[in-house]
Design a protein around this motif. Sequence first.
Motif, PDB file in Angstrom:
ATOM      1  N   SER A 144       0.707  -1.303   0.080  1.00 30.17           N
ATOM      2  CA  SER A 144      -0.021  -0.059  -0.036  1.00 30.17           C
ATOM      3  C   SER A 144       0.923   1.104  -0.102  1.00 30.17           C
ATOM      4  N   SER A 145       1.784   1.286   0.956  1.00 28.56           N
ATOM      5  CA  SER A 145       2.831   2.613   1.040  1.00 28.56           C
ATOM      6  C   SER A 145       3.639   2.702  -0.109  1.00 28.56           C
ATOM      7  N   GLN A 146       4.452   1.429  -0.849  1.00 29.61           N
ATOM      8  CA  GLN A 146       5.519   1.620  -1.546  1.00 29.61           C
ATOM      9  C   GLN A 146       4.881   1.839  -2.881  1.00 29.61           C
ATOM     10  N   LEU A 147       3.608   1.400  -3.141  1.00 27.65           N
ATOM     11  CA  LEU A 147       3.262   1.281  -4.566  1.00 27.65           C
ATOM     12  C   LEU A 147       1.933   2.399  -4.435  1.00 27.65           C
ATOM     13  N   ASN A 148       1.941   3.247  -3.742  1.00 32.27           N
ATOM     14  CA  ASN A 148       0.847   4.145  -3.373  1.00 32.27           C
ATOM     15  C   ASN A 148      -0.453   3.657  -3.713  1.00 32.27           C
ATOM     16  N   ALA A 149      -0.959   2.723  -3.374  1.00 28.53           N
ATOM     17  CA  ALA A 149      -2.235   2.147  -3.495  1.00 28.53           C
ATOM     18  C   ALA A 149      -2.901   2.177  -2.027  1.00 28.53           C
ATOM     19  N   SER A 150      -4.429   2.201  -2.383  1.00 25.91           N
ATOM     20  CA  SER A 150      -5.108   2.351  -1.163  1.00 25.91           C
ATOM     21  C   SER A 150      -5.338   0.705  -0.606  1.00 25.91           C
ATOM     22  N   PRO A 151      -5.637   0.864   0.556  1.00 25.65           N
ATOM     23  CA  PRO A 151      -6.028  -0.411   1.159  1.00 25.65           C
ATOM     24  C   PRO A 151      -6.977  -1.369   0.487  1.00 25.65           C
ATOM     25  N   SER A 152      -8.020  -0.658  -0.307  1.00 25.23           N
ATOM     26  CA  SER A 152      -9.035  -1.427  -0.976  1.00 25.23           C
ATOM     27  C   SER A 152      -8.377  -1.907  -2.296  1.00 25.23           C
ATOM     28  N   GLN A 153      -7.305  -1.224  -2.730  1.00 21.11           N
ATOM     29  CA  GLN A 153      -6.678  -1.825  -3.885  1.00 21.11           C
ATOM     30  C   GLN A 153      -5.860  -2.894  -3.716  1.00 21.11           C
ATOM     31  N   VAL A 154      -5.103  -2.615  -2.535  1.00 22.09           N
ATOM     32  CA  VAL A 154      -4.396  -3.843  -2.088  1.00 22.09           C
ATOM     33  C   VAL A 154      -4.974  -5.077  -1.891  1.00 22.09           C
ATOM     34  N   GLU A 155      -6.285  -5.030  -1.381  1.00 22.22           N
ATOM     35  CA  GLU A 155      -7.150  -6.235  -0.946  1.00 22.22           C
ATOM     36  C   GLU A 155      -7.504  -6.921  -2.283  1.00 22.22           C
ATOM     37  N   LEU A 156      -7.600  -6.323  -3.324  1.00 22.43           N
ATOM     38  CA  LEU A 156      -7.906  -6.908  -4.665  1.00 22.43           C
ATOM     39  C   LEU A 156      -6.968  -8.026  -5.071  1.00 22.43           C
ATOM     40  N   LEU A 157      -5.731  -8.194  -4.116  1.00 22.70           N
ATOM     41  CA  LEU A 157      -4.946  -9.201  -4.359  1.00 22.70           C
ATOM     42  C   LEU A 157      -5.626 -10.509  -3.914  1.00 22.70           C
ATOM     43  N   PHE A 158      -6.451 -10.393  -2.829  1.00 17.66           N
ATOM     44  CA  PHE A 158      -7.315 -11.358  -2.582  1.00 17.66           C
ATOM     45  C   PHE A 158      -8.480 -11.760  -3.448  1.00 17.66           C
ATOM     46  N   THR A 159      -8.932 -10.753  -3.868  1.00 12.75           N
ATOM     47  CA  THR A 159     -10.243 -10.730  -4.735  1.00 12.75           C
ATOM     48  C   THR A 159     -10.038 -11.448  -6.135  1.00 12.75           C
ATOM     49  N   SER A 160      -9.037 -10.736  -6.690  1.00 14.43           N
ATOM     50  CA  SER A 160      -8.669 -11.287  -7.873  1.00 14.43           C
ATOM     51  C   SER A 160      -8.335 -12.995  -7.783  1.00 14.43           C
ATOM     52  N   TYR A 161      -7.560 -13.306  -6.819  1.00 14.83           N
ATOM     53  CA  TYR A 161      -7.131 -14.619  -6.821  1.00 14.83           C
ATOM     54  C   TYR A 161      -8.218 -15.588  -6.428  1.00 14.83           C
ATOM     55  N   LEU A 162      -9.024 -15.228  -5.465  1.00 20.23           N
ATOM     56  CA  LEU A 162     -10.180 -16.252  -4.885  1.00 20.23           C
ATOM     57  C   LEU A 162     -11.498 -16.123  -5.868  1.00 20.23           C
ATOM     58  N   VAL A 163     -11.746 -14.931  -6.362  1.00 21.63           N
ATOM     59  CA  VAL A 163     -12.841 -15.086  -7.203  1.00 21.63           C
ATOM     60  C   VAL A 163     -12.618 -15.882  -8.376  1.00 21.63           C
ATOM     61  N   VAL A 164     -11.304 -15.577  -8.979  1.00 24.65           N
ATOM     62  CA  VAL A 164     -11.003 -16.514 -10.231  1.00 24.65           C
ATOM     63  C   VAL A 164     -11.010 -17.982  -9.836  1.00 24.65           C
ATOM     64  N   THR A 165     -10.335 -18.368  -8.966  1.00 24.74           N
ATOM     65  CA  THR A 165     -10.357 -19.776  -8.218  1.00 24.74           C
ATOM     66  C   THR A 165     -11.875 -19.897  -8.309  1.00 24.74           C
ATOM     67  N   ALA A 166     -12.696 -19.418  -7.437  1.00 24.08           N
ATOM     68  CA  ALA A 166     -14.184 -19.828  -7.478  1.00 24.08           C
ATOM     69  C   ALA A 166     -14.750 -20.039  -8.819  1.00 24.08           C
ATOM     70  N   VAL A 167     -14.598 -19.351  -9.791  1.00 21.46           N
ATOM     71  CA  VAL A 167     -15.231 -19.403 -11.064  1.00 21.46           C
ATOM     72  C   VAL A 167     -14.604 -20.531 -11.877  1.00 21.46           C
ATOM     73  N   ALA A 168     -13.208 -20.675 -11.629  1.00 20.50           N
ATOM     74  CA  ALA A 168     -12.771 -21.775 -12.272  1.00 20.50           C
ATOM     75  C   ALA A 168     -13.033 -23.144 -11.828  1.00 20.50           C
ATOM     76  N   MET A 169     -13.571 -23.145 -10.585  1.00 21.25           N
ATOM     77  CA  MET A 169     -14.057 -24.382  -9.962  1.00 21.25           C
ATOM     78  C   MET A 169     -15.217 -25.092 -11.061  1.00 21.25           C
ATOM     79  N   ILE A 170     -15.727 -24.252 -11.723  1.00 18.98           N
ATOM     80  CA  ILE A 170     -16.812 -24.610 -12.623  1.00 18.98           C
ATOM     81  C   ILE A 170     -16.051 -25.534 -13.753  1.00 18.98           C
ATOM     82  N   VAL A 171     -15.116 -25.394 -14.109  1.00 18.72           N
ATOM     83  CA  VAL A 171     -14.673 -26.134 -15.238  1.00 18.72           C
ATOM     84  C   VAL A 171     -13.375 -27.053 -14.801  1.00 18.72           C
ATOM     85  N   THR A 172     -13.038 -27.213 -13.458  1.00 21.93           N
ATOM     86  CA  THR A 172     -11.705 -28.188 -13.054  1.00 21.93           C
ATOM     87  C   THR A 172     -12.143 -29.530 -13.406  1.00 21.93           C
TER      88      THR A 172
END
Length: 412
Positions: free
Chosen positions: A43-71
Amino acid sequence: MTNAHPAPASPFRQPKAVWAVAFACVISFMGIGLVDPILPALSSQLNASPSQVELLFTSYLVVTAVAMIVTNWVSSRLGAKRTLIAGLILIVVFAALAGASSGINGIVGFRAGWGLGNALFIATSLAVIVASASGGFGGAIILYETALGLGIAVGPLLGGLLGGISWRGPFFGVSALMAIALIATVVLVPQTPKPTHHTSITAPIKALRHRSLLIMSITAICYNWGFFSLLGYAPFPMHLSAHKLGLVFTGWGVLVAIFSVAVAPRLQRRFGTAPTLYVNLALLAGVMAVIGAFTSSQVTIIVAVIVAGAFIGINNTLTTQAVMSVAPVERPVASAAYGLVRFIGGGIAPFVAAKLAEHYSVHVPFYLGALAFAVAIPVLATGHRMLRVADSGGAAAPATAAAGTPAVQSAG
């Protein structure tokens, strides 16, 4: 109330193929907590807000979830080993690309690719363990939960150590370790034949029509909302360095490991699945409420986060077993349907937590997390009878996954 489940056999005498996959599981699960210590630094070194940083979880887990359909669709055509290898290759590549990124948007995007690889891997890894391990299904679950616990415990420690050098360190570290796991899988896991039965791509969605699986999935949304609110947002009000955050979440992960493997099975045999989960979810709600009330106390947050690891470990093991006991469909299909629903909840929660803190106060995300844990109790209670029947051994056993198809991933 005494449960009819026998004590699980020792799961720790295994062939090399099982240990190769278990090692890869440890590294995979390290990815859950690895980024925790570096969230404030990003957040501090890349000038990102906490909500932007939390997208690290969101993109990872939401894609994991959707990909479960095709696994299931993929693994039922490629076979278990090829699917494992494909997932591991994707994780190696996208973790390295995340480490090489120059901005938060690139990291978030590459974490999404990492999530795709993770879905292919975690949905297939236990199938290989179940097919190859001694000790039966119960022993495989314990071995799998041990790998999960070790990964969750070691991930923050390694993330803190490497993150103290550079925020890029944890990403490159995962890529290197997963490359080792990839080589071990190629060399030690025997080739599995292509399955003769091909799973429909719509099977996981159709499976949610079954009341028992739907109840467990909705319960899991509530649980994962609270879980990932804690995991994803608690590092910010602690105001600690990456190294110290790593130590805190290592303590948390150690309790996850101990209570998932050593304590949860005993509680299940003594009190039954449903009563244990009711009390456990209530205690988690209490811990989150304490964090919400005392966000200005660094010591209180640290102690509460570490203590929460015990309850999370219990929940992970019992929920994994419960889903597989009550689902009236094949284990691969039940696993994918359950993963689809719960990972979406877990992916959205950290982003919403950061937004609530930005627009209201730092207390709100934790109070909402406490409410989510509490709501899970009456939802789960609607399936009390099915859990009681499953505990007594009277439920219809789900179809056993073949070696070439995915089984179940942890509920954590």
